[in-house]
Motif scaffolding. Structure first.
Motif, PDB file in Angstrom:
ATOM      1  N   PHE A   1     -52.815  57.982  12.245  1.00  0.00           N
ATOM      2  CA  PHE A   1     -52.722  57.821  11.110  1.00  0.00           C
ATOM      3  C   PHE A   1     -52.047  56.616  10.707  1.00  0.00           C
ATOM      4  CE2 PHE A   1     -53.533  62.443   9.391  1.00  0.00           C
ATOM      5  CZ  PHE A   1     -54.473  62.531  10.458  1.00  0.00           C
ATOM      6  N   CYS A   2     -50.754  56.224  10.833  1.00  0.00           N
ATOM      7  CA  CYS A   2     -50.109  55.009  10.372  1.00  0.00           C
ATOM      8  C   CYS A   2     -50.951  53.760  10.332  1.00  0.00           C
ATOM      9  CB  CYS A   2     -48.681  54.975  11.049  1.00  0.00           C
ATOM     10  SG  CYS A   2     -47.453  56.170  10.463  1.00  0.00           S
ATOM     11  N   GLN A   3     -51.534  53.589  11.599  1.00  0.00           N
ATOM     12  CA  GLN A   3     -52.283  52.597  11.977  1.00  0.00           C
ATOM     13  C   GLN A   3     -53.551  52.359  11.256  1.00  0.00           C
ATOM     14  OE1 GLN A   3     -52.973  53.282  16.234  1.00  0.00           O
ATOM     15  NE2 GLN A   3     -51.231  51.665  16.659  1.00  0.00           N
ATOM     16  N   ARG A   4     -54.127  53.690  10.926  1.00  0.00           N
ATOM     17  CA  ARG A   4     -55.203  53.617  10.098  1.00  0.00           C
ATOM     18  C   ARG A   4     -55.025  53.287   8.447  1.00  0.00           C
ATOM     19  NH1 ARG A   4     -57.886  59.227  10.532  1.00  0.00           N
ATOM     20  NH2 ARG A   4     -59.198  58.290   8.943  1.00  0.00           N
TER      21      ARG A   4
ATOM     22  N   MET B   1     -46.852  63.556   4.303  1.00  0.00           N
ATOM     23  CA  MET B   1     -47.300  63.673   5.620  1.00  0.00           C
ATOM     24  C   MET B   1     -46.715  65.224   6.172  1.00  0.00           C
ATOM     25  SD  MET B   1     -47.468  61.397   9.345  1.00  0.00           S
ATOM     26  CE  MET B   1     -48.622  60.096   8.665  1.00  0.00           C
ATOM     27  N   ASP B   2     -47.604  65.907   6.802  1.00  0.00           N
ATOM     28  CA  ASP B   2     -46.983  67.124   7.309  1.00  0.00           C
ATOM     29  C   ASP B   2     -47.580  67.305   8.907  1.00  0.00           C
ATOM     30  OD1 ASP B   2     -46.199  69.887   7.251  1.00  0.00           O
ATOM     31  OD2 ASP B   2     -48.210  70.451   7.594  1.00  0.00           O
TER      32      ASP B   2
ATOM     33  N   VAL C   1     -51.987  67.626  11.964  1.00  0.00           N
ATOM     34  CA  VAL C   1     -51.448  66.543  11.049  1.00  0.00           C
ATOM     35  C   VAL C   1     -52.128  66.444   9.895  1.00  0.00           C
ATOM     36  CG1 VAL C   1     -50.567  63.998  10.893  1.00  0.00           C
ATOM     37  CG2 VAL C   1     -50.245  65.275  12.948  1.00  0.00           C
ATOM     38  N   LYS C   2     -51.279  66.167   8.637  1.00  0.00           N
ATOM     39  CA  LYS C   2     -52.030  66.219   7.416  1.00  0.00           C
ATOM     40  C   LYS C   2     -51.602  64.960   6.516  1.00  0.00           C
ATOM     41  CE  LYS C   2     -51.294  70.592   6.999  1.00  0.00           C
ATOM     42  NZ  LYS C   2     -50.973  70.893   8.364  1.00  0.00           N
ATOM     43  N   ALA C   3     -52.156  64.044   6.104  1.00  0.00           N
ATOM     44  CA  ALA C   3     -51.558  63.115   5.270  1.00  0.00           C
ATOM     45  C   ALA C   3     -52.194  62.790   4.101  1.00  0.00           C
ATOM     46  CB  ALA C   3     -51.350  61.949   6.027  1.00  0.00           C
TER      47      ALA C   3
ATOM     48  N   GLU D   1     -48.485  60.849  18.839  1.00  0.00           N
ATOM     49  CA  GLU D   1     -49.737  60.062  18.741  1.00  0.00           C
ATOM     50  C   GLU D   1     -50.559  60.093  17.771  1.00  0.00           C
ATOM     51  OE1 GLU D   1     -48.562  62.001  21.240  1.00  0.00           O
ATOM     52  OE2 GLU D   1     -48.431  61.137  23.245  1.00  0.00           O
ATOM     53  N   LYS D   2     -50.871  61.263  17.147  1.00  0.00           N
ATOM     54  CA  LYS D   2     -51.349  61.400  16.005  1.00  0.00           C
ATOM     55  C   LYS D   2     -51.013  60.650  14.668  1.00  0.00           C
ATOM     56  CE  LYS D   2     -55.021  63.242  16.157  1.00  0.00           C
ATOM     57  NZ  LYS D   2     -56.253  62.655  16.000  1.00  0.00           N
TER      58      LYS D   2
END
Length: 95
Positions: A47-50, A9-10, A16-18, A42-43
């Motif tokens: 992402f982590c929830q997704r 993750m960046d 934010v890119k992952a 927040e972003k």
């Protein structure tokens, strides 16, 4: 059989890119790139929830995350991830 994943993750100044990779096959199973509109944490949380809802067999405790970027160092300790400075990340990728 339990799946294991590697996450890169960046957390940059604007986006934010992952990418999530199946550790057994090196197959990319998830990726995204979004603007965070000055809301880095927040972003990242989104992402982590997704990961948990969009990746079959995903479990955070069976995954390893590496994070980079201007917002990565401050967030890494909260995510249980390893922070990698961007220049070092590029060097490791080239090797």
């Amino acid at each position: 059989m339990e799946k294991h994943f590697m996450i890169g993750m960046d957390v940059g100044s604007t986006t934010v890119k992952a990418v999530v990779i199946d550790a057994a096959t090196d197959e990319i199973v998830w990726r995204d790139y979004q603007r965070h509109d000055t809301k880095q944490p927040e972003k990242v949380l989104e992402f982590c929830q997704r990961f948990e809802t969009e990746i079959d067999g995903f479990r955070a405790d069976k995954s390893r995350m590496f994070i980079t970027g201007s917002g990565g160092n401050g967030l890494s300790k909260h995510l249980g991830s390893k922070f990698v400075q961007e220049v070092n990340a590029v060097s490791l990728a080239v090797e």
